[in-house]
Design an enzyme around this catalytic site. Sequence first.
Site, PDB file in Angstrom:
ATOM      1  N   LYS A  21     -25.703  -4.308  28.315  1.00 18.12           N
ATOM      2  CA  LYS A  21     -24.723  -5.502  28.099  1.00 18.12           C
ATOM      3  C   LYS A  21     -23.226  -5.244  28.530  1.00 18.12           C
ATOM      4  O   LYS A  21     -23.013  -4.265  28.578  1.00 18.12           O
ATOM      5  CB  LYS A  21     -25.174  -5.876  26.558  1.00 18.12           C
ATOM      6  CG  LYS A  21     -24.588  -4.539  25.644  1.00 18.12           C
ATOM      7  CD  LYS A  21     -25.056  -4.962  24.355  1.00 18.12           C
ATOM      8  CE  LYS A  21     -24.554  -3.837  23.360  1.00 18.12           C
ATOM      9  NZ  LYS A  21     -24.910  -4.025  22.259  1.00 18.12           N
TER      10      LYS A  21
ATOM     11  N   TYR B 163       9.548  -3.389  26.400  1.00 19.63           N
ATOM     12  CA  TYR B 163       9.866  -4.461  25.321  1.00 19.63           C
ATOM     13  C   TYR B 163      10.117  -3.851  23.794  1.00 19.63           C
ATOM     14  O   TYR B 163       9.436  -3.187  23.309  1.00 19.63           O
ATOM     15  CB  TYR B 163       8.785  -5.426  25.321  1.00 19.63           C
ATOM     16  CG  TYR B 163       8.370  -6.211  26.620  1.00 19.63           C
ATOM     17  CD1 TYR B 163       9.317  -6.828  26.971  1.00 19.63           C
ATOM     18  CD2 TYR B 163       7.357  -6.348  27.282  1.00 19.63           C
ATOM     19  CE1 TYR B 163       9.166  -7.605  28.066  1.00 19.63           C
ATOM     20  CE2 TYR B 163       6.874  -7.082  28.198  1.00 19.63           C
ATOM     21  CZ  TYR B 163       7.974  -7.717  28.741  1.00 19.63           C
ATOM     22  OH  TYR B 163       7.784  -8.287  29.803  1.00 19.63           O
TER      23      TYR B 163
ATOM     24  N   MET C 125       1.711  -6.074  29.476  1.00 23.14           N
ATOM     25  CA  MET C 125       0.618  -6.910  29.998  1.00 23.14           C
ATOM     26  C   MET C 125      -0.018  -6.107  31.256  1.00 23.14           C
ATOM     27  O   MET C 125      -1.045  -5.987  31.442  1.00 23.14           O
ATOM     28  CB  MET C 125       0.817  -8.308  30.201  1.00 23.14           C
ATOM     29  CG  MET C 125      -0.494  -8.987  30.870  1.00 23.14           C
ATOM     30  SD  MET C 125      -0.076 -10.911  31.180  1.00 23.14           S
ATOM     31  CE  MET C 125       0.551 -11.651  29.913  1.00 23.14           C
TER      32      MET C 125
HETATM   33  C1  LIG Z   1     -25.571  -2.687  21.592  1.00 21.77           C
HETATM   34  C2  LIG Z   1     -26.859  -2.582  21.318  1.00 21.77           C
HETATM   35  C3  LIG Z   1     -27.522  -1.142  21.247  1.00 21.77           C
HETATM   36  C4  LIG Z   1     -27.089  -0.278  21.812  1.00 21.77           C
HETATM   37  O1  LIG Z   1     -25.995   0.540  20.772  1.00 21.77           O
HETATM   38  P1  LIG Z   1     -25.448   1.924  21.256  1.00 21.77           P
HETATM   39  O2  LIG Z   1     -24.751   2.294  19.819  1.00 21.77           O
HETATM   40  O3  LIG Z   1     -24.413   1.299  22.081  1.00 21.77           O
HETATM   41  O4  LIG Z   1     -26.322   2.795  21.825  1.00 21.77           O
HETATM   42  C5  LIG Z   1     -28.774  -1.143  20.712  1.00 21.77           C
HETATM   43  N1  LIG Z   1     -29.437  -2.345  20.202  1.00 21.77           N
HETATM   44  C6  LIG Z   1     -28.889  -3.217  20.054  1.00 21.77           C
HETATM   45  C7  LIG Z   1     -29.446  -4.550  19.370  1.00 21.77           C
HETATM   46  C8  LIG Z   1     -27.512  -3.668  20.351  1.00 21.77           C
HETATM   47  O5  LIG Z   1     -26.812  -4.811  20.349  1.00 21.77           O
END
Ligand SMILES: *Cc1c(COP(=O)(O)O)cnc(C)c1O
Length: 400
Positions: free
Chosen positions: A44, A280, A328
């Site tokens: 993801k 800054y 930035m």
């Molecule tokens: C992101 C996620 C994972 C992976 O988690 P990690 O700690 O990165 O291994 C597993 N299950 C679900 C539902 C997640 O959203």
Amino acid sequence: MNENDAARKATLRARAEIDLGALRANVRSLRAHASGAALMTVVKADAYGHGALACARAAVEAGASWLGTATPQEALALRAPGAGIPADVRVMCWLWTPGGPWREAIEADLDVGVSGMWALEEVTAAARDAGRPARVHLKADTGLGRGGCVPGDWAELIAGALRAEADGLLRVVGLWSHLAAADEPGHPSVDAQLTRFREMVAQAEAQGVDPEVRHIANSAATLTLPESHFDLVRCGIALYGVSPSPEIGTPADFGLRQVMTLTASLALVKHVPGGEGVGYGHHYVTPGATTLGLVPLGYADGIPRHASSAGPVLIEGKWRTVAGRIAMDQFTVDLGGDEPGEGAEAVLFGPGDRGEPTVEDWAQAAGTIGYEIVTRIGTRVPRVYVNDVNDVNGVRYVSA
Ligand SMILES: *Cc1c(COP(=O)(O)O)cnc(C)c1O
């Protein structure tokens, strides 16, 4: 480094080198930790900033049999023509909102997470339209208090799913949940959640569910809690060679190697007198005559502004610290009189072989977790893939 590689690097302001060989080795380590459970690699958020397609392909090459994403759009992209993911690799997504692309998901042979009645109704209607059954994983909230069905509503969700299964509209292939504190050794919620998960699975099975997989483990649980592995483990951060938490260990402790190396070419090196304000707000004032180096990366590239005056950078073998505020697009480091020259490499983080800082060092400098450091590296930073067995760029880059 070959000539092509050197030329390519020199022309880049900054780059995130993604070591697919390290990623494949991490997959093998995770499979060894998973003690026979299948491995879902979670890709993801563009594979936590590493590039979803390249990482998904590499993970599958190394033996991952499942891919996981949050959104259905992320999962559909893995099934797109040309994505290069074999059809027998299961792809699961779990973050649905009403009106989501259920029918496309069913037609793309995705596995879908379902947490409540609204989602069960939508997926069932979509399966009727598509004329084929959905592959559904019913999610139990065993104590995270985020997604998932609470115990009080579980029997009703199970019953609804079994009715749809009897009608040929879906198959309940999974029962699953997610842990709240697997990265905090000894946290009492872990045992409580595992106990509740076993109870909710037993209840579903007693009602007639016959799942292919039961799963609750994330990276931390995969690495430290064998009793949480069940049939499938879902690993994200560990795939990328970052420890879920320094409390449970370093990547090396688990046989993992950091996949992303973030570097930039110094854009300017100059001599300044003492007493000069830098950046800054003048939050850094040179303590004496010195040299400053300009690193052409900033918070728009995902370098956390919270790491102002704290983030570490390796330049010519020495750790330097961000001097003053991160802007930035750029920040300054005090080079203490050294003159590395424009174009010299500044390593923000890497696996540590050359003595460079790691993702975890930046997480600590910014008061956050490694997950946030890698996922926020922006699209303006090109990902350069090395050790890709498929040589997709027509060039074989060999690191070290
Ligand atoms: C992101 C996620 C994972 C992976 O988690 P990690 O700690 O990165 O291994 C597993 N299950 C679900 C539902 C997640 O959203």
